[in-house]
Design a protein around this motif. Structure first.
Motif, PDB file in Angstrom:
ATOM      1  N   GLU A 169       9.074   2.834   4.156  1.00  0.00           N
ATOM      2  CA  GLU A 169      10.339   3.404   3.368  1.00  0.00           C
ATOM      3  C   GLU A 169      10.626   2.398   2.361  1.00  0.00           C
ATOM      4  N   GLU A 170      10.475   0.921   2.980  1.00  0.00           N
ATOM      5  CA  GLU A 170      10.831  -0.193   2.034  1.00  0.00           C
ATOM      6  C   GLU A 170       9.935  -0.274   0.866  1.00  0.00           C
ATOM      7  N   GLY A 171       8.718   0.060   1.083  1.00  0.00           N
ATOM      8  CA  GLY A 171       7.520   0.031   0.058  1.00  0.00           C
ATOM      9  C   GLY A 171       7.689   1.002  -0.827  1.00  0.00           C
ATOM     10  N   ARG A 172       8.255   2.229  -0.447  1.00  0.00           N
ATOM     11  CA  ARG A 172       8.247   3.214  -1.454  1.00  0.00           C
ATOM     12  C   ARG A 172       9.780   3.150  -2.296  1.00  0.00           C
ATOM     13  N   ALA A 173      10.495   2.777  -1.568  1.00  0.00           N
ATOM     14  CA  ALA A 173      11.721   2.548  -2.313  1.00  0.00           C
ATOM     15  C   ALA A 173      11.550   1.440  -3.583  1.00  0.00           C
ATOM     16  N   ALA A 174      10.734   0.392  -3.231  1.00  0.00           N
ATOM     17  CA  ALA A 174      10.473  -0.815  -3.986  1.00  0.00           C
ATOM     18  C   ALA A 174       9.584  -0.235  -5.325  1.00  0.00           C
ATOM     19  N   ALA A 175       8.678   0.875  -4.686  1.00  0.00           N
ATOM     20  CA  ALA A 175       7.997   1.528  -6.030  1.00  0.00           C
ATOM     21  C   ALA A 175       8.552   2.621  -6.609  1.00  0.00           C
ATOM     22  N   VAL A 186       0.734  -1.174   0.015  1.00  0.00           N
ATOM     23  CA  VAL A 186       0.095   0.121  -0.036  1.00  0.00           C
ATOM     24  C   VAL A 186       0.908   1.130  -0.060  1.00  0.00           C
ATOM     25  N   ALA A 187       1.961   1.426   0.596  1.00  0.00           N
ATOM     26  CA  ALA A 187       2.966   2.288   0.770  1.00  0.00           C
ATOM     27  C   ALA A 187       3.384   2.654  -0.720  1.00  0.00           C
ATOM     28  N   GLY A 188       3.716   1.536  -1.467  1.00  0.00           N
ATOM     29  CA  GLY A 188       4.216   1.877  -2.712  1.00  0.00           C
ATOM     30  C   GLY A 188       3.279   2.428  -3.687  1.00  0.00           C
ATOM     31  N   ARG A 189       2.235   1.939  -3.519  1.00  0.00           N
ATOM     32  CA  ARG A 189       1.137   2.515  -4.582  1.00  0.00           C
ATOM     33  C   ARG A 189       0.560   3.852  -4.070  1.00  0.00           C
ATOM     34  N   THR A 190       0.646   4.216  -2.657  1.00  0.00           N
ATOM     35  CA  THR A 190       0.255   5.516  -2.531  1.00  0.00           C
ATOM     36  C   THR A 190       1.184   6.668  -2.625  1.00  0.00           C
ATOM     37  N   ALA A 198       3.262   6.216  -5.301  1.00  0.00           N
ATOM     38  CA  ALA A 198       3.038   6.353  -6.576  1.00  0.00           C
ATOM     39  C   ALA A 198       2.000   7.258  -7.259  1.00  0.00           C
ATOM     40  N   GLU A 199       1.056   7.339  -6.350  1.00  0.00           N
ATOM     41  CA  GLU A 199      -0.274   7.998  -6.809  1.00  0.00           C
ATOM     42  C   GLU A 199      -0.246   9.443  -6.113  1.00  0.00           C
ATOM     43  N   ASP A 200       0.836   9.553  -5.223  1.00  0.00           N
ATOM     44  CA  ASP A 200       0.783  10.924  -4.396  1.00  0.00           C
ATOM     45  C   ASP A 200      -0.296  10.851  -3.424  1.00  0.00           C
ATOM     46  N   LYS A 241       9.937   5.370  -5.432  1.00  0.00           N
ATOM     47  CA  LYS A 241       9.587   6.838  -5.038  1.00  0.00           C
ATOM     48  C   LYS A 241      10.139   6.766  -3.430  1.00  0.00           C
ATOM     49  N   PRO A 242      11.488   6.600  -3.435  1.00  0.00           N
ATOM     50  CA  PRO A 242      11.928   6.686  -1.948  1.00  0.00           C
ATOM     51  C   PRO A 242      11.686   8.019  -1.426  1.00  0.00           C
TER      52      PRO A 242
END
Lengths: 226, 405
Positions: free
Chosen positions: B249-255, B220-224, B226-228, B257-258
């Motif tokens: 942080e992990e999710g955003r980095a994987a997406a 969810v962190a990665g997707r949010t 990515a969608e700002d 968008k760190p």
């Protein structure tokens, strides 16, 4: 793999293996309690981080004069008073070394007359929440909700004195279909079968997730992406 | 003389607390009268098996005077001594009709002698010493052999599933509407310019459901990111908050968008479940999130959170293994991942071959469980209907496979 990532993974692997082995080797069983104690110690240290998060968040609100910052003032004030009452054992008849919740202490008073009623008040709201949730859940929308509605209605009726009266006219050979007899069947056959199926699924899923984390396949919180 | 002492004993002794298979402190005012009541027979003292040492089991046949009605026996006293001649120390009392006692204070490696005496009111009947019994530690708990076998089987099936998936044989998994709805809910939040609320349950980090919730949070962190879309993750446990910070942080980095975690998006509320309700409910009323995700272990707070989410018009998706809370989540949320689906959610969201393979391994074990349950039902039904003798031991053997202890 960096050392920062390898060390936590190694700790997880070793601790997990030791605890799994301890399940089957009785002399190692005390280790399970020891590791639980370690968890509690770590959690106690982490509580400081939680307190810092709470204070920091509300302090920023006050500094920015954000909307509703007055509540943040109350929150920080209440936090400080409760912390002081607990740490300094204010008004505690057993002294600084006594039980923090001793009768007569300021901390015990806060728990009893401030925290307790607030907690109970929120708990009591569940009575109203359950009524509105039931109203929404029991609306007939499809086949599943119809089955749920009928089952719930039978259960509610069967638990009251009306349950026996409604089906009392049935002949003796159809006694099994009388509502007071149908309710235990619903509870012990379809309901228990469903809940056991969920439990088996949860148990298998929990073991699989544990294995994923132990083997490092699923790494939700190791910070390797930093 | 002894009889006179027995008659002079205080009547309160008859109502003294009775220990149920646990030792109680000595000090009873009991008088031993030979042949007052028949003693228990076949008294045996042995090491408790499959433990870490320290306990001795006592079993006996009831006294001839211990009968359900009009029996003389009012209980049994268990005594212990380091030598056959004594001195014997009272360990505890059990009710009439009881033929079992566990001395949990025997200590490892110490030989002890035991006496089991029948009581008639305040009169203790005769007893013979048995022993020596020595409590010893065993290196393997044989009662858990079946659990070990299942654990090895499960691990093997999961590892097989992971290996197959990594070699390219990706399993086809049933799509879960709740998982599919996560992306739609985040897209809705972007459209409405509202945040997403994520709660990882009310248990600490040592609960596997919390870890499963964190796995979903990572996706969810990665997707949010990515969608700002802003994310709000309030917590009931500071350890979970710390872990969730890493997860975000992990999710955003994987997406791709760190970004560092804002203290206003991942924060601690309090350690009380209704404190969580008050805090998260306040956030819902103030910030009107477009979507609320509840993934983890929930108790009474599930209903309150779900109902508050309904009142603010949020799309709500939940997943829990707490069977008792599922009806409340089903009544209040738009989509619910039931039981094991919580543990499969992160695999379905991430599409990671290893995680998907793991789910396949789980399914293989569940197939085996379904087969064994079906076989058990068949054996039990046939044994009942036909009354054929060999079916009963077969059914008992199958049941013993699932014994835990």
């Amino acid at each position: 793999m960096s050392l920062v990532a390898a060390v936590p993974r190694g700790i997880v692997l070793v601790v997990a293996i030791v605890l799994i082995v301890a399940m089957f080797v009785p002399p190692l069983e005390p280790l399970r309690e020891e590791f639980s104690l370690f968890f509690n110690i770590i959690a106690a240290f982490a509580f400081v981080l939680g307190g810092a998060s709470l204070i920091g968040r509300h302090a920023r609100k006050i500094r920015r004069r954000a909307s509703g910052y007055g509540y943040s003032v109350v929150c920080i004030g209440a936090f400080g008073i409760t912390l002081a009452a607990g740490l300094l054992k204010l008004g505690n008849p057993t002294g600084i070394g006594g039980d923090v919740t001793a009768r007569g202490s300021v901390f015990a008073w806060i728990v009893r007359y401030v925290f307790g009623p607030a907690d109970s008040g929120l708990f009591a709201l569940l009575a109203f929440f359950i009524a509105s949730a039931a109203f929404r859940a029991f609306r007939v929308r499809n086949r599943e909700s119809t089955i749920m509605l009928v089952t719930a209605f039978l259960l509610l009726l069967g638990r009251t004195f009306l349950g026996g009266l409604v089906t009392s006219w049935l002949p003796d050979r159809l006694e099994a279909f009388e509502l007071p007899n149908v309710i235990p069947w619903i509870m012990s056959v379809p309901l228990k079968a469903g809940s056991r199926a969920i439990l088996i699924g949860v148990a298998v899923g929990a073991i699989a997730t544990s294995l994923r984390i132990i083997l490092g396949i699923d790494r939700p919180y190791r910070g390797e992406g930093k | 003389m002894a009889l006179a002492l027995a008659l002079l004993a205080p009547p309160a002794a008859a109502s003294m607390p009775i220990a149920h298979s646990t030792p109680s402190p000595p000090g009873a005012n009991v008088v031993t009268v030979p042949a007052a009541v028949a003693p228990p027979t076949e008294v045996r003292a042995s090491d408790r098996p499959n433990d870490n040492g320290g306990a001795v089991i006592l079993d006996w046949q009831l006294s001839a005077d211990d009968r359900p009605q009009h029996g003389l026996v009012t209980g049994y006293e268990i005594l212990r001594a380091p030598a056959p001649a004594g001195p014997y120390r009272l360990l505890g009392r059990v009710e009439p009709g009881t033929s079992h006692f566990v001395d949990i204070f025997a200590g490892r490696g110490k030989p002890f002698y035991y006496q089991v005496a029948a009581l008639a009111g305040t009169t203790r009947g005769p007893a013979r010493p048995v022993g020596p019994a020595v409590a010893t530690a065993q290196w393997f708990n044989h009662r858990r052999l079946n659990m070990l076998a299942f654990a090895v089987l499960l691990a093997a099936a999961i590892l097989f599933g992971i290996r197959s998936a990594r070699r390219g044989a990706l399993p086809r998994l049933r799509e879960l509407p709740g998982v599919g709805a996560v992306e739609a809910a985040i897209a809705l939040a972007r459209e409405r310019n509202r945040p997403v609320l994520f709660i990882t349950g009310s248990e600490d980090l040592n609960d596997i459901q919390t870890l499963a919730g964190l796995s979903v949070l990572k996706e969810v962190a990665g997707r949010t990111a990515a969608e700002d879309v802003p994310l709000r993750v309030p917590h009931m446990h500071s350890l979970v908050m710390t872990a969730a910070g890493d997860t975000l942080e992990e999710g955003r980095a994987a997406a791709g968008k760190p970004a560092p975690v804002d203290p206003d998006e991942n924060f601690y509320l309090c350690d009380e479940q209704f404190g969580l309700v008050a805090g998260a409910g306040g956030i819902m009323y103030r910030e009107r999130p477009a979507a609320c995700f509840y993934f983890g272990s929930f108790y009474a707070e599930a209903l309150a959170l779900g109902e508050i989410g309904q009142t603010v018009g949020a799309v709500q998706i939940a997943g829990t293994g707490q069977a008792s809370q599922l009806p409340f989540l089903l009544a209040t949320c738009d989509h619910v991942l039931i039981g094991e689906e919580l543990f499969a959610a992160s695999a379905l969201l991430s599409r990671d071959p290893a995680q998907l393979g793991c789910v396949r391994g789980q399914d293989l074990v569940k197939l085996l469980a379904i087969g064994l349950i079906g076989l058990g039902c068949l054996l039990a039904t046939l044994a009942q209907v036909t009354g054929w003798g060999p079916l009963i031991p077969a059914w008992d053997t199958l049941r013993s496979l699932f014994r835990t202890g």
